[in-house]
Design a protein around this motif. Structure first.
Motif, PDB file in Angstrom:
ATOM      1  N   ARG A 290       5.865  -0.340   6.495  1.00 36.70           N
ATOM      2  CA  ARG A 290       6.477   0.998   7.405  1.00 36.70           C
ATOM      3  C   ARG A 290       5.925   0.858   8.735  1.00 36.70           C
ATOM      4  O   ARG A 290       4.468   0.860   8.863  1.00 36.70           O
ATOM      5  CB  ARG A 290       6.272   2.123   6.574  1.00 36.70           C
TER       6      ARG A 290
ATOM      7  N   SER B 142       0.849  -1.173   0.105  1.00 35.43           N
ATOM      8  CA  SER B 142      -0.110  -0.073  -0.117  1.00 35.43           C
ATOM      9  C   SER B 142       0.735   1.232   0.106  1.00 35.43           C
ATOM     10  O   SER B 142       0.420   2.477  -0.267  1.00 35.43           O
ATOM     11  CB  SER B 142      -1.013  -0.107   1.400  1.00 35.43           C
TER      12      SER B 142
ATOM     13  N   LYS C  41      -2.733   4.434  -9.147  1.00 32.25           N
ATOM     14  CA  LYS C  41      -3.929   3.649  -9.904  1.00 32.25           C
ATOM     15  C   LYS C  41      -5.097   3.308  -8.802  1.00 32.25           C
ATOM     16  O   LYS C  41      -6.216   3.533  -9.122  1.00 32.25           O
ATOM     17  CB  LYS C  41      -3.353   2.390 -10.677  1.00 32.25           C
TER      18      LYS C  41
ATOM     19  N   PRO D 220       6.193  -6.785  -5.354  1.00 35.63           N
ATOM     20  CA  PRO D 220       6.981  -7.498  -6.469  1.00 35.63           C
ATOM     21  C   PRO D 220       6.613  -9.199  -6.536  1.00 35.63           C
ATOM     22  O   PRO D 220       6.308  -9.649  -5.255  1.00 35.63           O
ATOM     23  CB  PRO D 220       8.358  -7.292  -6.045  1.00 35.63           C
ATOM     24  N   PRO D 221       6.863  -9.838  -7.747  1.00 32.46           N
ATOM     25  CA  PRO D 221       6.464 -11.051  -7.737  1.00 32.46           C
ATOM     26  C   PRO D 221       6.970 -12.230  -6.518  1.00 32.46           C
ATOM     27  O   PRO D 221       6.479 -12.982  -6.161  1.00 32.46           O
ATOM     28  CB  PRO D 221       6.528 -11.549  -9.056  1.00 32.46           C
TER      29      PRO D 221
ATOM     30  N   HIS E  42      -3.213  -5.422 -16.593  1.00 29.12           N
ATOM     31  CA  HIS E  42      -4.304  -4.235 -16.705  1.00 29.12           C
ATOM     32  C   HIS E  42      -4.826  -3.687 -18.194  1.00 29.12           C
ATOM     33  O   HIS E  42      -5.892  -3.003 -18.032  1.00 29.12           O
ATOM     34  CB  HIS E  42      -3.746  -2.940 -15.984  1.00 29.12           C
TER      35      HIS E  42
ATOM     36  N   GLU F 145      -0.785  -9.128  -9.114  1.00 35.85           N
ATOM     37  CA  GLU F 145      -0.311  -8.229 -10.242  1.00 35.85           C
ATOM     38  C   GLU F 145       0.790  -8.762 -11.306  1.00 35.85           C
ATOM     39  O   GLU F 145       1.416  -9.922 -10.951  1.00 35.85           O
ATOM     40  CB  GLU F 145       0.448  -6.960  -9.803  1.00 35.85           C
ATOM     41  N   LYS F 146       0.728  -8.258 -12.347  1.00 32.37           N
ATOM     42  CA  LYS F 146       1.953  -8.673 -13.324  1.00 32.37           C
ATOM     43  C   LYS F 146       3.184  -8.222 -13.031  1.00 32.37           C
ATOM     44  O   LYS F 146       3.239  -6.946 -12.466  1.00 32.37           O
ATOM     45  CB  LYS F 146       1.212  -8.413 -14.825  1.00 32.37           C
TER      46      LYS F 146
ATOM     47  N   ARG G 179      11.394   3.652 -12.002  1.00 36.55           N
ATOM     48  CA  ARG G 179      11.131   2.281 -11.949  1.00 36.55           C
ATOM     49  C   ARG G 179      12.521   1.323 -12.238  1.00 36.55           C
ATOM     50  O   ARG G 179      12.059   0.070 -12.781  1.00 36.55           O
ATOM     51  CB  ARG G 179       9.943   1.688 -12.686  1.00 36.55           C
TER      52      ARG G 179
ATOM     53  N   LEU H 277       1.748   1.702  -7.655  1.00 37.25           N
ATOM     54  CA  LEU H 277       0.453   1.184  -7.981  1.00 37.25           C
ATOM     55  C   LEU H 277      -0.903   1.738  -7.094  1.00 37.25           C
ATOM     56  O   LEU H 277      -1.612   1.993  -7.568  1.00 37.25           O
ATOM     57  CB  LEU H 277       0.582  -0.258  -8.124  1.00 37.25           C
TER      58      LEU H 277
HETATM   59  N1  LIG Z   1       2.839   1.191 -10.719  1.00 33.96           N
HETATM   60  C1  LIG Z   1       2.311   0.419 -11.933  1.00 33.96           C
HETATM   61  O1  LIG Z   1       1.627   1.332 -12.383  1.00 33.96           O
HETATM   62  C2  LIG Z   1       2.028  -1.048 -12.125  1.00 33.96           C
HETATM   63  C3  LIG Z   1       1.516  -1.295 -13.372  1.00 33.96           C
HETATM   64  C4  LIG Z   1       1.404  -2.634 -13.399  1.00 33.96           C
HETATM   65  C5  LIG Z   1       1.796  -3.660 -12.691  1.00 33.96           C
HETATM   66  N2  LIG Z   1       2.565  -3.086 -11.491  1.00 33.96           N
HETATM   67  C6  LIG Z   1       2.972  -4.230 -10.588  1.00 33.96           C
HETATM   68  O2  LIG Z   1       2.571  -4.124  -9.261  1.00 33.96           O
HETATM   69  C7  LIG Z   1       3.314  -4.473  -8.207  1.00 33.96           C
HETATM   70  C8  LIG Z   1       3.624  -3.096  -7.524  1.00 33.96           C
HETATM   71  O3  LIG Z   1       4.164  -2.093  -8.141  1.00 33.96           O
HETATM   72  P1  LIG Z   1       4.482  -0.605  -7.798  1.00 33.96           P
HETATM   73  O4  LIG Z   1       4.957   0.037  -8.922  1.00 33.96           O
HETATM   74  O5  LIG Z   1       3.662  -0.376  -6.815  1.00 33.96           O
HETATM   75  O6  LIG Z   1       6.004  -1.034  -7.202  1.00 33.96           O
HETATM   76  P2  LIG Z   1       6.749  -0.163  -5.933  1.00 33.96           P
HETATM   77  O7  LIG Z   1       6.155   1.296  -6.102  1.00 33.96           O
HETATM   78  O8  LIG Z   1       8.192  -0.393  -5.869  1.00 33.96           O
HETATM   79  O9  LIG Z   1       5.759  -0.482  -4.384  1.00 33.96           O
HETATM   80  C9  LIG Z   1       6.080  -1.943  -4.023  1.00 33.96           C
HETATM   81  C10 LIG Z   1       5.334  -2.056  -2.730  1.00 33.96           C
HETATM   82  O10 LIG Z   1       5.723  -3.323  -2.368  1.00 33.96           O
HETATM   83  C11 LIG Z   1       6.305  -3.227  -1.176  1.00 33.96           C
HETATM   84  N3  LIG Z   1       7.699  -4.105  -0.933  1.00 33.96           N
HETATM   85  C12 LIG Z   1       8.490  -4.443  -1.639  1.00 33.96           C
HETATM   86  N4  LIG Z   1       9.449  -5.131  -1.126  1.00 33.96           N
HETATM   87  C13 LIG Z   1       8.906  -5.575   0.118  1.00 33.96           C
HETATM   88  C14 LIG Z   1       9.283  -6.543   1.054  1.00 33.96           C
HETATM   89  N5  LIG Z   1      10.588  -7.346   1.010  1.00 33.96           N
HETATM   90  N6  LIG Z   1       8.646  -6.561   2.102  1.00 33.96           N
HETATM   91  C15 LIG Z   1       7.522  -6.098   2.473  1.00 33.96           C
HETATM   92  N7  LIG Z   1       6.852  -4.999   1.148  1.00 33.96           N
HETATM   93  C16 LIG Z   1       7.742  -4.806   0.328  1.00 33.96           C
HETATM   94  C17 LIG Z   1       6.706  -1.698  -0.877  1.00 33.96           C
HETATM   95  O11 LIG Z   1       7.016  -1.313   0.411  1.00 33.96           O
HETATM   96  P3  LIG Z   1       8.115  -0.143   0.723  1.00 33.96           P
HETATM   97  O12 LIG Z   1       7.054   1.098   0.031  1.00 33.96           O
HETATM   98  O13 LIG Z   1       8.136  -0.049   2.154  1.00 33.96           O
HETATM   99  O14 LIG Z   1       9.222  -0.316  -0.149  1.00 33.96           O
HETATM  100  C18 LIG Z   1       5.747  -1.120  -1.571  1.00 33.96           C
HETATM  101  O15 LIG Z   1       4.502  -0.969  -0.838  1.00 33.96           O
HETATM  102  C19 LIG Z   1       4.429  -4.969  -9.087  1.00 33.96           C
HETATM  103  O16 LIG Z   1       4.532  -6.112  -9.211  1.00 33.96           O
HETATM  104  C20 LIG Z   1       4.382  -4.340 -10.600  1.00 33.96           C
HETATM  105  O17 LIG Z   1       5.216  -4.820 -11.484  1.00 33.96           O
HETATM  106  C21 LIG Z   1       2.700  -1.825 -11.286  1.00 33.96           C
END
Ligand SMILES: NC(=O)c1ccc[n+]([C@@H]2O[C@H](COP(=O)([O-])OP(=O)(O)OC[C@H]3O[C@@H](n4cnc5c(N)ncnc54)[C@H](OP(=O)(O)O)[C@@H]3O)[C@@H](O)[C@H]2O)c1
Length: 455
Positions: free
Chosen positions: A44, A10, A18, A107-108, A167, A136-137, A212, A14
């Protein structure tokens, strides 16, 4: 029943860009239950007020924060600590939740741990039709990891409880492809190798990887775009008519297309934009591709000899996602107007940033001559919507709430698309560095001996 959406990740991009805007719109349209809860889960050590303050800084769309925050709870959770999941379940039970949707915006690599945690805590129990889980992908990083993740998921959940998001499938014009084809006999009757010359599936972006880089450098354009969005678009263009308009029948036909698609390594050109190596969290010697051009064939009766061209990339000349279907020339007509017949029948399904359908055909030039000139029928989809056309995530969340699975991908779709990309692995040349799109286009034209005007 009392609904809850539980979102892991959260604090991520994303969620802020979104999911929060999509949830706000659904609340605005009263599509969520009035007493539905939104549990914002992250690692956090924040209070609810910290979370809301941060969210307000990150969300760049207009949302009704009073309405949203009245439904939200912030949950700090360590994904490796079962006790934290149990506490989350206790909170949900106290809130009277009996319709839970768990969304993994992470992440996956984290999918298996979270799947196990929510399963063992009873947040999503195998076979419970009122509990579902969304991924998510990208689903995995390659075929082997996707299979491993999936094996884990099937241990904890029934396939009917698993929602895998791509999406692109939530975009209005992607949903429209099957309607344009199958609800218009004029197109469907000519939708084959007798009439169609070639098909282009294009997703160009102007931006680079921006913040990213860490994610992108591990994945690259082949896996980020071709394995998912582009092949999904191609399957909707190429599939046979499903027996019914049901999720399972549509997926059955899509999977047949994936099994028939072949891409030869020699028909793929990779690129990496100049400056990519300076992006944050990108390895200094990275060979990750930010551009892919590929020619594919679909080995079945309908598409014999019709090339499908895929093009996607970052830092290109424009932002444009569309499908172009070029129809064959009518050589009989050429003999009637040998001097002026420059035939071009083309159907364009525009996905983004414009959405609509354009059809190009031939007419007589106005005036005294018999010259033939091209004309266009151009339909703008969003212009005909009484309200704003829904964003992809709004539609996908609504379908999740309503348990409509059509726009989510089934395991065999994921498996067969990974196979297509996997068989190219390690057989491709290193990416060419490009500083402009024109450079890549020139390279493609030279390699394939064609101008590719539509690219
Ligand atoms: N952003 C987009 O528009 C988009 C579009 C399509 C698909 N996706 C997919 O959606 C997923 C999330 O994307 P995102 O862009 O939101 O990524 P992001 O901004 O890097 O956020 C990732 C989330 O996962 C958390 N996280 C990462 N590593 C962690 C860990 N080891 N333990 C606990 N929490 C962890 C992060 O927490 P912290 O904030 O504390 O690091 C953050 O809340 C990915 O699989 C991505 O491929 C994203």
């Amino acid at each position: 029943m009392k609904q809850a959406i539980v979102i892991f990740g959260s604090t991520g991009n994303l969620m802020f860009k979104k999911l929060i805007p999509a949830l706000d719109r659904l609340l605005n349209q009263e599509r969520l239950d009035p007493d539905a809860r939104i549990y914002c889960v992250a690692r956090r050590d924040w209070t609810f007020d910290d979370y809301v303050e941060h969210a307000k800084e990150e969300v760049d769309k207009q949302v009704d924060w009073t309405r949203l925050t009245a439904r939200m709870t912030y949950i700090k959770l360590d994904i490796d600590c079962q006790n934290d999941y149990d506490q989350l379940q206790d909170t949900m039970a106290k809130d009277g939740i009996d319709d839970a949707m768990v969304y993994l915006a992470v992440p996956p690599q984290l999918f298996p741990a979270i799947a196990k945690g929510v399963s063992q805590a009873g947040i999503v129990t195998k076979g419970d039709e009122h509990a579902r889980i969304v991924f998510e992908k990208p689903f995995g990083e390659d075929l082997a990891s996707a299979k491993e993740i999936n094996r884990d998921l099937w241990q904890y959940f029934d396939e009917s409880q698993i929602y895998r998001i791509d999406h692109y499938l939530g975009k209005e014009m992607i949903q429209n492809i099957l309607i344009v084809r199958f609800a218009n006999k004029i197109f469907e009757d000519s939708w084959n190798h007798d009439t169609i010359e070639d098909v282009y599936i294009i997703a160009k972006e102007e931006e680079g990887v921006m913040t990213r880089g860490g994610y992108y450098d591990e994945i690259g354009a082949l896996k980020d775009m071709l394995q998912s969005h582009l092949l999904q678009m191609a399957s909707l263009v190429a599939m046979e008519k499903p027996d019914t308009y049901s999720s399972e029948d549509i997926k059955n036909e899509k999977v047949k297309v994936f099994q028939d698609i072949k891409i030869r390594p020699k028909d793929v050109i990779l690129g990496q934009y100049d400056g990519y190596l300076d992006a944050v969290k990108v390895a200094a010697d990275s060979t990750t591709e930010t551009f892919v051009f590929a020619e594919a064939s679909i080995n079945n009766d309908r598409w014999k000899g019709v090339p499908f061209y895929f093009l996607t990339g970052k830092k290109l000349d424009e932002k444009r996602s569309e499908i172009i279907v070029n129809f064959k020339n009518d050589n009989g007509a050429r003999s009637l107007w040998p001097d002026t017949y420059k035939p071009k029948n083309q159907l364009i399904i525009k996905v983004a940033p414009d959405d609509g359908v354009k059809f190009q055909f031939n007419v007589k030039e106005p005036g005294l001559s018999d010259n033939i000139v091209p004309a266009e029928l151009d339909y703008c989809h969003s212009c005909h919507s009484l309200e704003n056309t829904p964003e992809a995530y709004e539609k996908l969340l609504l379908d999740l709430i309503n348990k409509n699975r059509t726009l989510f991908t089934r395991w065999d779709e994921i498996e067969s698309t990974w196979r297509i990309v996997e068989q190219l692995k390690e057989k491709l040349d290193k990416p060419h560095t490009y500083s402009s799109y024109a450079q890549m286009k020139q390279l493609i034209s030279t390699r394939f001996g064609e101008d590719f005007d539509d690219l």
